[in-house]
Design a protein around this motif. Structure first.
Motif, mmCIF file in Angstrom:
data_model
loop_
_atom_site.group_PDB
_atom_site.id
_atom_site.type_symbol
_atom_site.label_atom_id
_atom_site.label_comp_id
_atom_site.label_asym_id
_atom_site.label_seq_id
_atom_site.Cartn_x
_atom_site.Cartn_y
_atom_site.Cartn_z
ATOM 1 N N VAL A 159 2.207 -1.631 -2.793
ATOM 2 C CA VAL A 159 3.290 -1.545 -1.721
ATOM 3 C C VAL A 159 3.003 -3.029 -1.252
ATOM 4 N N VAL A 160 3.753 -3.943 -0.941
ATOM 5 C CA VAL A 160 3.411 -4.923 -0.623
ATOM 6 C C VAL A 160 4.545 -5.788 0.337
ATOM 7 N N ASN A 161 3.951 -6.539 1.208
ATOM 8 C CA ASN A 161 4.996 -7.560 2.186
ATOM 9 C C ASN A 161 5.326 -8.816 1.757
ATOM 10 N N LYS A 162 6.498 -9.114 1.162
ATOM 11 C CA LYS A 162 6.921 -10.291 0.698
ATOM 12 C C LYS A 162 7.291 -11.332 1.863
ATOM 13 N N LEU A 215 -0.014 -4.013 1.351
ATOM 14 C CA LEU A 215 0.021 -2.920 2.393
ATOM 15 C C LEU A 215 -0.689 -1.643 1.651
ATOM 16 N N HIS A 216 -0.675 -1.168 0.559
ATOM 17 C CA HIS A 216 -1.273 -0.342 -0.021
ATOM 18 C C HIS A 216 -1.188 -0.322 -1.625
ATOM 19 N N ARG A 231 5.005 12.544 -0.171
ATOM 20 C CA ARG A 231 5.912 11.578 0.358
ATOM 21 C C ARG A 231 5.032 10.598 1.151
ATOM 22 N N MET A 232 5.805 9.376 0.735
ATOM 23 C CA MET A 232 4.839 8.267 1.382
ATOM 24 C C MET A 232 5.749 7.453 2.266
ATOM 25 N N ARG A 233 5.217 7.020 3.432
ATOM 26 C CA ARG A 233 6.367 6.113 4.446
ATOM 27 C C ARG A 233 5.224 4.878 4.738
ATOM 28 N N PHE A 234 6.047 3.678 4.755
ATOM 29 C CA PHE A 234 5.392 2.319 5.069
ATOM 30 C C PHE A 234 6.338 1.786 6.073
#
Length: 211
Positions: free
Chosen positions: A17-20, A9-10, A202-205
């Motif tokens: 940042v990943v989608n498991k 994701l990033h 500040r980061m938001r996913f």
């Protein structure tokens, strides 16, 4: 093992940042046949510096944050410890709660006789708190947003069970009807917010649930 359906994701020099996907361990298990996991796949496929910061259960899918150096790992781990991160999960729960939202404040502990289950225990359990909110009502089940304030193992699954609304497809805690209602555990880490360890931004996913 290839990354397969692990989605990035990033990525930058400090964080990943990943989608498991469901049915993938976050870290290696103790048994020899449990070595395939998220961190190993990442380290063997272009991210040898990846360091796990937090975990999701084997059956839970969704957003996981990893660090890419020791300083970033230390800072991100501190944010999780000090509850400076924000997390939200999407779940499908059996039945229809009377209210549209609420909170669950019940202490939890690991229960060796029913390994790997956890149980509510007011004497020996550790503090655990979850906020829940109905997103959609769908006949026999409802879609809910779950916000854990603490991060106990199986917290969301046991807390929703404790108010009579187990998660669909939950092989550990659901009754037969709820278990048969979906082919997988309906729990997905859909939102994560944290402060970047280097830029301090500040980061938001967000990552929608696949169910």
């Amino acid at each position: 093992m290839p990354l397969s359906n692990v989605r990035i994701l990033h990525e930058d020099a400090a964080v990943l940042v990943v989608n498991k996907p469901t049915l993938l361990l976050s870290v290696p298990g103790r048994a020899e046949d449990n070595k395939d996991c998220l961190i190993t796949r990442l380290q063997e496929n272009g991210y040898p510096d990846a360091l796990i910061v937090h975990r999701l259960d084997w059956e839970t899918s969704g957003i996981i944050l990893l660090a890419r150096d020791a300083d970033s790992h230390r800072e991100l781990s501190r944010q999780f410890h000090d509850r400076e991160t924000e997390k939200a999960y999407t779940a499908l729960c059996w039945g229809q709660p009377e209210l549209d939202s609420g909170s669950i404040n019940l202490p939890l502990r690991y229960d060796p006789p029913t390994k790997p289950r956890h149980v509510v225990d007011h004497e020996l359990g550790k503090h655990a708190m979850t906020f829940w909110r109905i997103v959609e009502r769908c006949g026999d089940y409802c879609r809910v947003e779950l916000t854990p304030i603490t991060g106990r193992s199986h917290q969301l699954r046991v807390h929703m069970l404790s108010i009579g609304h187990p998660l669909l497809g939950d092989g550990l805690y659901a009754h037969p009807e709820a278990l048969a209602a979906y082919e997988r555990l309906c729990l997905h880490a859909s939102m994560l917010s944290f402060t970047h360890p280097v830029s301090k931004e500040r980061m938001r996913f967000e990552c929608p649930a696949p169910f």
